[in-house]
Scaffold this active site. Structure first.
Site, mmCIF file in Angstrom:
data_model
loop_
_atom_site.group_PDB
_atom_site.id
_atom_site.type_symbol
_atom_site.label_atom_id
_atom_site.label_comp_id
_atom_site.label_asym_id
_atom_site.label_seq_id
_atom_site.Cartn_x
_atom_site.Cartn_y
_atom_site.Cartn_z
ATOM 1 N N HIS A 64 28.930 49.153 45.721
ATOM 2 C CA HIS A 64 29.108 48.618 44.376
ATOM 3 C C HIS A 64 27.900 49.000 43.515
ATOM 4 C CE1 HIS A 64 32.732 46.477 45.175
ATOM 5 N NE2 HIS A 64 32.199 45.733 46.136
ATOM 6 N N CYS B 254 30.636 52.769 40.876
ATOM 7 C CA CYS B 254 31.158 52.580 39.528
ATOM 8 C C CYS B 254 30.021 52.596 38.513
ATOM 9 C CB CYS B 254 31.915 51.263 39.427
ATOM 10 S SG CYS B 254 33.488 51.274 40.315
#
Length: 830
Positions: free
Chosen positions: A402, A451
């Protein structure tokens, strides 16, 4: 003073005896040098500290390194006598080592001597010995016995190049035997034009082969050869422009990849006993391997280049050609975070890290591969990574997990980050880059598989001032304010980025060109078209490639220190055999799946004849480790979660996988339990023994500690602002939207879900089966397809050869090493 004098200091042992003793203690795992170090721990005078034992273990990195030799020398410096050593060895039951220090029944009076001889001359090697009874001789060339030679003199007339090699004599006396020292025979294949006659060998040292001047091109391999006849065999030291070359001590000088700095005048100093001489000085000119237009009219080709002459050629090159890029070393840190405490779990980072590890190793990168790191562990891991960098090193950081991006700064999210997280809980990529710049690295590559959505919970703008330097490359798995995906599959599979990156990574292309091709490949992938596109940012000013050769710089001591630091985190425990009172024997081995994942395999190699049932298992591991008792001691690697090493592990064992080694605070101690049933008894009998394997792999670096006070990362840390927001996970409506190809959560839901959480991507790809060369096709259960809140980035695997620590050790023709290898093989033919 004899070797059997009990009051004699062990450092006064004769070198052949000392060498044999070290060989026995080095090769014996259970009763070897580590056990000896433990035994002397009870004596305050002789006690060896854990730091000193660690330095002993690092001796395996050296070509002639012997942990036993260093340990024995330390004991001797503290006054250890031969009698004390004999008593300790007897307590250990180390019978083979005891034989080394007992008075020999055979004495070799004349040892064979190494010689450098011209082809066509007569060779004679001699070995004379006395014993209690008649002695008999056997001559060997390496491991092969020389036929029809049972006398103390070995003669070859005339000697030919094929006779070059290493010779040894075995002297037999009854049931006892003794080996002579090794003798190297170097046969110089000299043409008659050199004018050396047979009587020349009886005089002073004679140079028989002179090096030859050469004109080569950038990237070529240089080979210079010289040779001299003499007894004992001469020593060699090459010089360039009057300066000795480090480690250039053989007859043949080889430089694999030539650059401009290798141009110059070469000669070799040859010495033997108190005599020395020099070869002729020859010039090596290095030129370009291209055609260049000069003054807009004349084309200069490779053949025309040398007509310019040495000076003109050098000036031409400096003005018209750029040097072949090279690295002083290559280092990679790969981090894959997948088991998040407060955020959606990921699956691809583990596969991505493993695949990239194997590929980067093929490019000669020193790789550290880590899974599931907390904030402090990530910071400390980067801190250790920075210690491996110095001037000219190629540094590569790969992260999968993440992540998010605010104000042009990228943040990697640790597995223990709260929900929602802020910059104070994460690592800023640009802060790592700043510290890499301070090391004067030759190339900085960041591959960020995560991301890049904005984090609305974080308004802090870190003040990181980067230097204006070239050779920085960022490969983002997705565009700014977009998400990165991992694929849905019924088995192990890669993230989208690594799926295409691994097909190109070994290409000999400029790094930006390579990433451009990956971007083109991703653009043709229908599943992510319009959802994920690779973005490249670069300040590359040279043709730098991951395939560039490694040419160590002038700081050899620094490079050695960095190699030790890297090897420290990749040292596997030695395999061992455990003997139980009942007569059963268990063999235990170790392998590394990642730098912080250890595999233990056990196998019963011997059981008593009257035992009808015999089982063994490992248990009682430290609570610091991530070990699931339900999947320990399984009969196949896949049953215990070992998917990548299944094809390389021995069969018919019980397997246990220990992850999160970076959390280990103390030495790893566990229990081996043996259960058996005898034919005369109905009840099961248990035996237990504790095993201490120290701190394996990355546990040696103590990454579990809080951020170190002297950490260089602290110069770029943002002030911590504790997060008081409650932890909450996204609801099912966010994870499973009605249309599985949705781009991400709607603006109304962004306040409820951390910005890196993104919906599933509806990509059902067929199982790819084996991943890389080691991956098993055994599927994960219910593998899902999260978009990477942080895209998966491959991490590097820790072992290059999956049995022992993967530290490449160059082969050598050194006599001491051959003594160990070949004598051991000769013993097998008893």
């Amino acid at each position: 003073m004899s070797d059997c004098d009990r009051s004699m200091n062990i450092n006064l042992l004769k070198e052949p005896v000392f060498r044999k003793l070290c060989v026995e203690l080095d090769k014996n795992n259970i009763k070897g040098w580590r056990k000896l170090g433990e035994m002397v721990g009870s004596d305050r005078r002789l006690k060896v500290s854990s730091e000193e034992m660690e330095m002993c273990s690092l001796k395996v990195l050296q070509l002639e390194g012997s942990p036993s030799r260093m340990l024995l020398r330390l004991m001797g410096e503290r006054g250890c006598t031969l009698g004390q050593l004999v008593d300790i060895l007897q307590t250990m039951g180390q019978t083979e080592a005891l034989k080394c220090v007992k008075p020999p029944s055979i004495q070799i009076l004349i040892q064979p001597q190494s010689v450098s001889i011209l082809s066509g001359h007569n060779l004679r090697l001699s070995c004379y010995a006395v014993g209690k009874t008649d002695v008999h001789y056997q001559w060997f060339k390496t491991k092969e016995e020389v036929p029809n030679c049972s006398s103390p003199d070995l003669g070859v007339s005339p000697v030919r190049p094929v006779d070059a090699g290493f010779y040894i004599c075995r002297v037999n006396c009854g049931e006892s035997y003794e080996f002579s020292q090794w003798a190297q025979v170097d046969v110089l294949d000299v043409a008659p034009s050199y004018g050396l006659v047979s009587h020349s060998l009886q005089g002073r040292l004679k140079v028989a082969i002179q090096p030859q001047a050469q004109k080569l091109f950038l990237g070529d391999c240089l080979q210079l050869e010289c040779g001299a006849a003499g007894r004992p065999i001469p020593r060699y030291l090459w010089h360039r422009n009057g300066v000795p070359l480090p480690n250039a001590i053989k007859r043949k000088l080889t430089i694999q990849y030539l650059s401009m700095e290798h141009q110059g005048k070469y000669r070799c100093e040859i010495s033997s006993n108190n005599e020395s001489t020099w070869t002729n000085e020859v010039e090596v000119v290095v030129g370009p391997r291209i055609s260049v237009q000069v003054s807009g009219a004349m084309e200069c080709s490779e053949e025309d280049f040398y007509e310019l002459g040495p000076i003109g050629a050098s000036e031409f090159m400096l003005n018209n050609i750029q040097e072949q890029p090279y690295a002083t070393d290559k280092v990679a840190l790969l981090i894959g975070n997948l088991s998040y405490h407060n955020h959606p779990q990921l699956k691809a980072p583990m596969v991505d890290v493993y695949d990239l590890t194997n590929l980067l190793r093929q490019l000669n990168f020193k790789v550290v591969s880590l899974l599931d790191l907390t904030e402090s562990e990530m910071r400390n891991a980067v801190d250790e990574f920075l210690l491996l960098l110095h001037k000219g090193v190629y540094g590569l950081l790969y992260y999968a997990g993440h992540g998010y991006e605010n104000y042009g700064k990228s943040f990697m999210v640790p597995v223990d980050a709260p929900n929602p997280y802020r910059s104070a809980n994460c690592l800023c990529v640009q802060s790592v880059l700043k510290l890499m710049q301070d090391k004067e690295t030759g190339l900085n590559v960041f591959l960020l598989d995560m991301c890049r959505k904005r984090n609305i919970h974080d308004d802090i703008t870190p003040n990181i001032v980067l230097r204006v330097t070239a050779n920085i490359v960022f490969g983002y798995a997705t565009c700014q304010d977009a998400e990165a995906f991992e694929l849905s599959s019924n088995g192990l599979t890669n993230g989208v980025f690594v799926k295409f990156l691994k097909k190109r990574l070994l290409n000999d292309e400029k790094i930006t060109v390579l990433l451009d091709r990956v971007a083109e490949d991703m653009g043709q992938f229908d599943a992510t078209k319009g959802k994920q596109a690779l973005e490249i940012r670069s300040s590359l000013s040279e043709r730098k490639a991951l395939t560039d050769p490694i040419l160590p710089g002038d700081s050899s001591d620094m490079a050695l220190a960095h190699n030790r630091q890297w090897a420290k985190a990749h040292e596997l425990p030695e395999s061992m055999c455990l003997d139980f009172e009942c007569g059963a024997k268990i063999k235990m081995g170790f392998a590394a799946e990642f730098s912080n994942v250890l595999v233990i395999y056990t196998h019963i190699v011997k059981k008593p004849a009257d035992m009808s049932l015999c089982q063994a298992h490992v248990t009682n591991f430290s609570p610091d480790l991530d070990v699931d008792p339900k999947v320990m001691n399984r009969e196949t690697p896949e049953d215990t979660g070992i998917y990548f090493l299944s094809s390389s592990l021995p069969q018919h064992c019980l397997y246990t996988r220990l992850s999160s080694l970076q959390k280990l605070r103390e030495e790893l101690v566990f229990t081996v339990c043996l259960q058996g049933t005898f034919t005369a008894l109905d009840q099961v009998v248990d035996w237990k023994t504790d095993v201490n394997i120290g701190k394996p792999l990355i546990a040696r670096l103590d990454l579990h500690r809080a951020m170190r006070r002297n950490s260089c990362l602290q110069t770029c840390l943002m002030p911590h602002s504790p997060c008081h927001s409650p932890c909450h996970s996204p609801g099912p409506e966010h994870l499973h939207p009605p249309q599985l190809h949705a781009q991400g959560p709607s603006p109304t839901n962004l306040s409820l879900t951390p910005p890196c959480h993104s919906p599933y991507l509806d990509v059902c790809e067929a199982s790819q089966g084996a991943v890389g060369s080691y991956c098993s096709s055994t599927p994960y259960d219910n593998v899902s397809q999260y978009q990477y809140g942080v895209t998966s980035v491959p991490s590097a695997l820790s072992t290059s050869s999956l049995g022992r620590v993967s530290i490449p050790i160059e082969t050598t023709d050194d006599i001491n090493e051959l003594q160990t290898v070949f004598i051991n093989s000769l013993h097998l033919h008893e």
